[in-house]
Enzyme design. Structure first.
Site, PDB file in Angstrom:
ATOM      1  CD1 TRP A   1      59.660 -31.152 148.583  1.00  0.00           C
ATOM      2  CD2 TRP A   1      58.723 -32.990 149.296  1.00  0.00           C
ATOM      3  NE1 TRP A   1      59.322 -31.938 147.400  1.00  0.00           N
ATOM      4  CE2 TRP A   1      58.964 -33.048 147.795  1.00  0.00           C
ATOM      5  CE3 TRP A   1      58.383 -34.288 149.728  1.00  0.00           C
ATOM      6  CZ2 TRP A   1      58.562 -34.176 146.973  1.00  0.00           C
ATOM      7  CZ3 TRP A   1      58.200 -35.345 148.905  1.00  0.00           C
ATOM      8  CH2 TRP A   1      58.195 -35.213 147.846  1.00  0.00           C
TER       9      TRP A   1
ATOM     10  CB  ALA B   1      49.889 -32.508 155.732  1.00  0.00           C
ATOM     11  CG  MET B   2      50.584 -26.679 155.415  1.00  0.00           C
ATOM     12  SD  MET B   2      51.425 -26.524 157.296  1.00  0.00           S
ATOM     13  CE  MET B   2      50.319 -24.883 157.523  1.00  0.00           C
TER      14      MET B   2
ATOM     15  NE  ARG C   1      60.962 -39.726 143.199  1.00  0.00           N
ATOM     16  CZ  ARG C   1      59.880 -39.815 144.111  1.00  0.00           C
ATOM     17  NH1 ARG C   1      58.811 -40.441 143.755  1.00  0.00           N
ATOM     18  NH2 ARG C   1      60.087 -39.279 145.280  1.00  0.00           N
TER      19      ARG C   1
ATOM     20  CD  GLU D   1      72.857 -72.070 149.211  1.00  0.00           C
ATOM     21  OE1 GLU D   1      71.925 -72.357 150.284  1.00  0.00           O
ATOM     22  OE2 GLU D   1      72.377 -71.348 148.560  1.00  0.00           O
TER      23      GLU D   1
ATOM     24  CB  CYS E   1      71.063 -74.918 147.808  1.00  0.00           C
ATOM     25  SG  CYS E   1      70.689 -73.486 146.584  1.00  0.00           S
TER      26      CYS E   1
END
Length: 368
Positions: free
Chosen positions: A170, A162-163, A207, A52, A84
């Protein structure tokens, strides 16, 4: 006058603060006089002027007799900035169109009432559903004291993350990983477990160069990094402790922690966590602590065990799942660890959004 048209513009402005306003809500304001927008603004950063104020500064004398469109009830109390509602009154606006009420106990209807008491016409709600969705984490924290919990997972077509060794970089492509950076950037805290830290040695930071977000350098903020280390396996040599930014480490016994870091990098809070009967960190207590610290939205990025434990609390509001067109095989690690044995125990979710992100599929779900 088309109230929805101008409120839609105010919501567009509010969304510009998606990554920067925490712990404050995202708010936009548009001031209209004689069918013309004479002022507009959005809240950019906690401690700085509210939406505002920016809009009234732009409007100047043209605010007198005008209509103000605000995506959240104007505040009525003195905090880091003046109220405000008081600013709108002093500017002489004739009417305020509000998208929704502010559940903050310091406001909660008082802002609208202050305007009415000053003779200003107040119309609300307007595009309420969209306004609440933009600030659903803030709304939840104000009402319950708990942040909105969002879990991010990435899986193969066969539901593996994941393995067997833990190797996971990735599964998804660059576009999906950039999208995750945006999820982090909008979050007040990012949570993971000690196991993930020991396996992946992550930074747990946003990032900016990978996120695709365009905003001024001064508006960038890093979420609080939260690591659950009930067995106190971390030593302080892990990468995340050498990077700038605040960290909360949830441990069973703060006096036994080996972790130390340079105070110039940011705060390190050793939070002595209440434990469950099974000797695990009490996740409900952790969420209550994060709510107390002002966290609106938290992002869980973890392995199957911790992700499953969060879902078991019943506190998860959103599941974001990136599915890559690849197969990892039956020996790879599963998506979630949940101790379900019968069909009647299944936990059903409902689709909110399905879209392609690069070459991967992004699925957003909420509890059914």
């Amino acid at each position: 006058m088309n109230h929805e048209y101008y409120m839609a513009r105010a919501l567009q402005l509010a969304a510009l603060g998606l990554y920067s306003t925490s712990p404050n809500p995202r708010v936009g304001c548009v001031i209209v006089r004689d069918g013309e927008i004479v002022g507009e603004g959005w809240h950019q950063k906690a401690g700085e002027p509210h939406a505002e104020v920016h809009a009234l500064r732009m409007a100047g004398d043209k605010a007198r007799g005008a209509t103000a469109y605000v995506t959240l009830e104007p505040c009525s109390h003195y905090g880091r900035t003046p109220p405000c509602a008081e600013g709108l009154i002093k500017a002489g606006v004739a009417r305020v169109i509000g998208a929704c009420s502010d559940p903050n106990p310091l406001v909660a209807g008082r802002g609208y009432q202050m305007l009415r008491d000053a003779g200003i016409e107040v119309i609300t709600p307007c595009l309420e559903t969209q306004a609440i969705a933009l600030n659903k984490g803030f709304m939840q924290r104000m009402r319950s004291g708990l942040p909105l919990v969002r879990i991010k997972l990435a899986q193969s077509l066969d539901g593996r993350t994941a393995m067997a060794s833990g190797e996971s970089q990735w599964i998804t492509g660059p576009a999906a990983r950039a999208d995750v950076q945006r999820l982090r950037a909008r979050s007040c805290a990012v949570i993971t477990g000690a196991g993930s830290v020991l396996t992946d040695n992550p930074s747990m930071k946003v990032r900016p160069q990978e996120s695709g977000i365009e905003q001024e350098d001064r508006l960038w903020r890093q979420p609080l990094r939260v690591v659950i280390d009930g067995q106190q396996r971390l030593t302080g040599s892990e990468k995340l402790f050498s990077l700038p930014g605040d960290i909360l480490l949830a441990v069973a016994d703060a006096s036994r922690s080996k972790v130390q870091r340079d105070a110039a990098l940011g705060s390190l809070t050793l939070w002595q966590a209440p434990l469950t009967r099974q000797g695990k960190v009490d996740l409900n207590a952790l969420l209550a602590e994060l709510g107390r610290l002002g966290c609106n939205e938290v992002l869980v990025e973890s392995g199957a065990q911790l992700a499953g434990a969060f879902i078991a609390t019943g506190q998860v509001s959103e599941l974001v799942l990136y599915c890559a067109p690849t197969l990892l095989g039956s020996n790879a690690r599963p998506l979630l660890s949940l101790g379900l044995e019968r069909m009647e125990q299944q936990l059903r979710w409902q689709w909110q959004d399905v879209r392609m992100v690069g070459g991967d599929l992004k699925l957003t779900l909420t509890p059914a």
